[in-house]
Design a protein around this motif. Structure first.
Motif: not given
Length: 298
Positions: A253-279
């Motif tokens: 139940k809590e995983a589903s709630r967090l998943c919904a919030l994570l997906l809501e963040c992706m509504d603003h995906r232009q403001s989220v930047v990530y980089s793979k620092y293992s390189l």
């Protein structure tokens, strides 16, 4: 330098203290660093990229760095970064801890008015309280009358961040201080923190250090798999829900709630930047590249 403040302290008064009394340099950029408060391990490549990248970007742009100031988790890594790459003048490093007074071990040692108080983190494994990270240059110690509880500092920090953003980078310029949220590792609460930043008006860019673990890696994974549209394939979503549960140790139940919030963040995906620092990146960190692209005036 430090000051003990109440939870209803006015942000304009705090900023005046920082600029006039503490004589901190006027910020041209604000980094707000969030992540795990418990100790966690970064791989050598990720640690090198984060510590050197953050401080190099901060020094080259005249930025302030805000953390929770304790000597564990992401704040400890920021402290190590300041120690290694921050230069010799501690007071000019502009790294501010906004910390709950009630969680600090031996906080009575800090009581006094206009006095010098030596403070040495002891790292007592039997203590349930936290030490301050001594490589931060300044501290706002937020007191709400409780002991051993986190959270009271969050409201003060948010108000201060918003007030700093209203500050002009130079008295002659109209440009306000831009802000970037930096996510390293992090628990479930980070998801709501990110959503709050990216849904602001204007949105605050969020830079996620992929490879640092937990929340940061979940954000990076979701960002990749919602490239063209916010929807996840059924099999990917099921695996993602299981991963959230395992990473955060929560039920379905809590995983589903967090998943919904994570997906809501992706509504603003232009403001989220990530980089793979293992390189390994040559002579330039992804933080700097992002700043040059998003904030060419700093």
């Amino acid at each position: 330098m430090f000051v003990r403040v109440s939870v209803d302290s006015k942000p304009e008064a705090l900023l005046q203290l920082m600029l006039r009394e503490w004589q901190m340099d006027r910020p041209k950029l604000l980094f707000s660093v969030h992540g795990g408060s418990e100790n966690f391990t970064l791989t050598p490549k990720v640690k090198q990229a984060f510590t050197k990248g953050l401080i190099t970007a901060a020094r080259s742009t005249g930025a302030w760095i805000l953390t929770d100031g304790i000597n564990t988790g992401v704040s400890k890594y920021v402290g190590e970064a300041v120690k290694t790459f921050g230069g010799h003048n501690l007071r000019k490093r502009n790294t501010v801890g906004v910390t709950p007074w009630g969680v600090i071990d031996n906080n009575t040692d800090l009581i006094g008015r206009d006095v010098f108080r030596p403070y040495q983190p002891l790292g007592n494994p039997l203590s349930k309280r936290a030490d301050l990270n001594s490589f931060h240059s300044h501290f706002l110690l937020v007191d709400d009358g409780t002991l051993g509880k986190y959270g009271c500092q969050e409201g003060v920090r948010k108000k201060l961040e918003k007030h700093i953003q209203l500050l002009k980078i130079h008295p002659r310029f109209n440009q306000r201080v831009p802000m970037v949220c930096v996510i390293v590792e992090g628990g479930p609460a980070i998801v709501s923190t990110v959503l709050d930043y990216v849904s602001n008006n204007p949105p605050v860019p969020v830079f996620v250090f992929e490879g640092s673990g937990r929340a940061a890696d979940l954000f990076a994974f979701l960002h990749k798999h919602t490239d063209s549209d916010r929807q996840l394939d059924a099999d990917i979503k099921e695996g993602f829900l299981l991963r959230i549960g395992e990473v955060f140790g929560v039920d379905r139940k809590e995983a589903s709630r967090l998943c919904a919030l994570l997906l809501e963040c992706m509504d603003h995906r232009q403001s989220v930047v990530y980089s793979k620092y293992s390189l390994v990146r040559k002579h330039i960190c992804a933080v700097q590249s992002f700043l040059v692209k998003e904030f060419p005036y700093v």
